[in-house]
Design an enzyme around this catalytic site. Structure first.
Site, mmCIF file in Angstrom:
data_model
loop_
_atom_site.group_PDB
_atom_site.id
_atom_site.type_symbol
_atom_site.label_atom_id
_atom_site.label_comp_id
_atom_site.label_asym_id
_atom_site.label_seq_id
_atom_site.Cartn_x
_atom_site.Cartn_y
_atom_site.Cartn_z
ATOM 1 C CG ASN A 133 25.494 -16.834 13.684
ATOM 2 O OD1 ASN A 133 24.693 -16.240 12.848
ATOM 3 N ND2 ASN A 133 25.179 -17.958 14.170
ATOM 4 N N GLY B 10 16.784 -20.784 6.295
ATOM 5 C CA GLY B 10 15.776 -19.834 5.486
ATOM 6 C C GLY B 10 14.524 -20.470 5.288
ATOM 7 C CD GLN B 11 14.474 -25.052 3.092
ATOM 8 O OE1 GLN B 11 13.843 -26.104 3.494
ATOM 9 N NE2 GLN B 11 15.441 -24.997 2.371
ATOM 10 C CD GLU C 70 29.082 -22.690 17.302
ATOM 11 O OE1 GLU C 70 29.862 -23.135 18.244
ATOM 12 O OE2 GLU C 70 27.760 -22.362 17.623
ATOM 13 C CE1 TYR D 42 18.191 -17.736 17.382
ATOM 14 C CE2 TYR D 42 20.202 -17.037 18.152
ATOM 15 C CZ TYR D 42 19.521 -17.927 17.643
ATOM 16 O OH TYR D 42 20.341 -19.032 17.432
ATOM 17 C CE1 TYR E 106 25.285 -25.779 11.428
ATOM 18 C CE2 TYR E 106 24.717 -28.122 11.253
ATOM 19 C CZ TYR E 106 25.344 -27.033 10.647
ATOM 20 O OH TYR E 106 26.233 -27.239 9.677
ATOM 21 C CB VAL E 107 19.120 -25.001 10.349
ATOM 22 C CG1 VAL E 107 18.583 -25.595 8.979
ATOM 23 C CG2 VAL E 107 18.201 -24.897 11.389
#
Length: 174
Positions: free
Chosen positions: A141, A110-111, A32, A148, A103-104
């Site tokens: 973003n 993408g998994q 961010e 979402y 947060y990934v």
């Protein structure tokens, strides 16, 4: 992809999970473009997640972590987090869930991990009879916004986020 499992942060696993939560918070801050704004410490997270002696009175948030290759105590790799807390709506007369941060880590996007975390939070809402889940997303973003909207989220147009902090909050409290 190795299997992904979700693990809430608890007092029992906090020695393994809290350091990773802080690492993920710092990773999110870098993403961010605001790493200088992270003041969280392991001690603050323990206290405000309601972990440890006498901390239950200050349980302001909860956290669930996504692990690949096993649970925290099995040496699994922590790759994502969702930090959330409960709210109240005067209009519904019921509680709600506010997702503070999801947060990934970049290498694991993408998994379907974010979707797993959202499903977990949706199940929390269902179990507690909470009619809604709220969160904010940075306007730039677009990949997150697209996910979402695809999930069925509605983008707010009328309400704007407001905040008091620092000197302004101090003046208000005088």
């Amino acid at each position: 992809m190795s299997s992904v499992t979700l693990h809430p942060v608890t007092a029992a696993n906090s020695d393994l999970t809290i350091p990773r939560v802080l690492d993920l918070i710092k990773g999110l801050a870098l993403f961010e473009k605001a790493p200088e704004q992270v003041f969280a410490t392991e001690a603050l997270l323990r206290q405000n997640f309601g972990l440890g002696e006498g901390a239950a009175d200050t349980k302001y948030a909860q956290c669930v972590l996504a692990y690949k290759g096993g649970a925290p105590e099995e040496g699994g790799e922590c790759v994502a987090m969702a930090v959330y807390f409960f709210t109240f709506s005067t209009w519904t007369g019921k509680g709600g869930l506010y997702l503070e941060d999801l947060y990934v880590e970049e290498a694991h996007r993408g998994q379907g991990i974010a979707k797993m975390l959202f499903r977990y939070l949706g199940q929390v809402c269902k179990e507690k009879d909470l009619p809604r889940m709220d969160w904010v997303v940075l306007d730039w973003n677009k990949p997150a916004k697209d996910v979402y909207l695809k999930m069925g989220a509605v983008e707010g147009k009328e309400w704007q986020k407001m905040r008091l902090e620092g000197a302004a909050l101090d003046r208000l409290a005088e």
